[in-house]
Design a protein around this motif. Structure first.
Motif, PDB file in Angstrom:
ATOM      1  N   VAL A  48      -3.842   7.631   1.574  1.00  0.00           N
ATOM      2  CA  VAL A  48      -3.759   8.198   0.228  1.00  0.00           C
ATOM      3  C   VAL A  48      -2.550   7.614  -0.502  1.00  0.00           C
ATOM      4  N   ALA A  49      -1.382   7.735   0.119  1.00  0.00           N
ATOM      5  CA  ALA A  49      -0.152   7.263  -0.504  1.00  0.00           C
ATOM      6  C   ALA A  49       0.908   7.101   0.573  1.00  0.00           C
ATOM      7  N   VAL A  50       1.861   6.209   0.312  1.00  0.00           N
ATOM      8  CA  VAL A  50       2.960   5.976   1.233  1.00  0.00           C
ATOM      9  C   VAL A  50       4.248   5.871   0.437  1.00  0.00           C
ATOM     10  N   ILE A  51       5.329   6.322   1.051  1.00  0.00           N
ATOM     11  CA  ILE A  51       6.658   6.152   0.478  1.00  0.00           C
ATOM     12  C   ILE A  51       7.548   5.549   1.555  1.00  0.00           C
ATOM     13  N   THR A  52       8.254   4.498   1.195  1.00  0.00           N
ATOM     14  CA  THR A  52       9.025   3.757   2.180  1.00  0.00           C
ATOM     15  C   THR A  52      10.435   4.335   2.330  1.00  0.00           C
ATOM     16  N   VAL A  53      11.183   3.746   3.237  1.00  0.00           N
ATOM     17  CA  VAL A  53      12.562   4.184   3.460  1.00  0.00           C
ATOM     18  C   VAL A  53      13.431   3.959   2.231  1.00  0.00           C
ATOM     19  N   THR A  54      13.017   3.037   1.362  1.00  0.00           N
ATOM     20  CA  THR A  54      13.792   2.768   0.150  1.00  0.00           C
ATOM     21  C   THR A  54      13.221   3.491  -1.069  1.00  0.00           C
ATOM     22  N   GLY A  55      12.160   4.251  -0.864  1.00  0.00           N
ATOM     23  CA  GLY A  55      11.569   5.005  -1.955  1.00  0.00           C
ATOM     24  C   GLY A  55      10.451   4.302  -2.695  1.00  0.00           C
ATOM     25  N   ASP A  56      10.101   3.092  -2.264  1.00  0.00           N
ATOM     26  CA  ASP A  56       8.951   2.426  -2.865  1.00  0.00           C
ATOM     27  C   ASP A  56       7.687   3.205  -2.521  1.00  0.00           C
ATOM     28  N   THR A  57       6.724   3.169  -3.419  1.00  0.00           N
ATOM     29  CA  THR A  57       5.479   3.909  -3.184  1.00  0.00           C
ATOM     30  C   THR A  57       4.265   3.014  -3.401  1.00  0.00           C
ATOM     31  N   GLU A  58       3.211   3.332  -2.702  1.00  0.00           N
ATOM     32  CA  GLU A  58       1.915   2.689  -2.875  1.00  0.00           C
ATOM     33  C   GLU A  58       0.854   3.772  -2.832  1.00  0.00           C
ATOM     34  N   ILE A  69       3.401  11.005  -4.560  1.00  0.00           N
ATOM     35  CA  ILE A  69       4.087  11.206  -3.286  1.00  0.00           C
ATOM     36  C   ILE A  69       5.589  11.210  -3.531  1.00  0.00           C
ATOM     37  N   SER A  70       6.290  12.075  -2.816  1.00  0.00           N
ATOM     38  CA  SER A  70       7.737  12.137  -2.952  1.00  0.00           C
ATOM     39  C   SER A  70       8.329  12.638  -1.649  1.00  0.00           C
ATOM     40  N   ARG A  71       9.628  12.494  -1.541  1.00  0.00           N
ATOM     41  CA  ARG A  71      10.291  12.965  -0.319  1.00  0.00           C
ATOM     42  C   ARG A  71      11.661  13.521  -0.675  1.00  0.00           C
ATOM     43  N   ASP A  72      12.107  14.446   0.136  1.00  0.00           N
ATOM     44  CA  ASP A  72      13.452  15.003   0.013  1.00  0.00           C
ATOM     45  C   ASP A  72      14.121  14.746   1.359  1.00  0.00           C
ATOM     46  N   THR A  73      14.939  13.707   1.399  1.00  0.00           N
ATOM     47  CA  THR A  73      15.540  13.340   2.679  1.00  0.00           C
ATOM     48  C   THR A  73      16.528  14.398   3.163  1.00  0.00           C
TER      49      THR A  73
END
Length: 123
Positions: A48-58, A69-73
């Protein structure tokens, strides 16, 4: 042992919204690329979606413009905001992680998986 736990699934009508969450424990999630996948019975799991360690998304084509997609480290958490939901979005949704940088939406490289949360969209 690293674990992922999804939440936030449920039943909504067409056009509705849901926000999925994925809690990561036992490892520093900021060192992992994290993704959402979905699967319906009898079909292959699809990205569906991916977010990388640097915050890039696909995003998969079907998700573009509707899902975020988002993340809260700081919380070791991953999210998927889903808007304008359609019946064809009905599936079990999984979060997954792999160490390092990756933008892949193929499930094979991911070695950490949650149990899934069901999303049902009715017409």
């Amino acid at each position: 042992q690293a674990q992922l736990e999804e939440s936030g699934g449920g039943s909504v009508q067409t056009g509705g919204s849901l926000r999925l969450s994925c809690a990561a424990s036992s490892y520093p999630a900021n060192r992992y690329s994290m993704a959402w996948f979905r699967q319906v019975p009898g079909k292959e799991r699809e990205g569906v979606a991916v977010i990388t360690v640097t915050g890039d998304t696909e995003y998969a084509d079907f998700a573009k413009g509707r899902f975020t997609i988002s993340r809260d480290t700081s919380k070791n958490a991953l999210y998927l905001q889903m808007n304008s939901l359609k019946p064809e979005d009905t599936a079990m949704y999984f979060c997954a992680a792999l160490r390092g940088y990756s933008t892949t939406l193929y499930p094979t490289p991911y070695n950490i998986w949650g149990q899934g949360t069901q999303v049902t969209v009715s017409s």
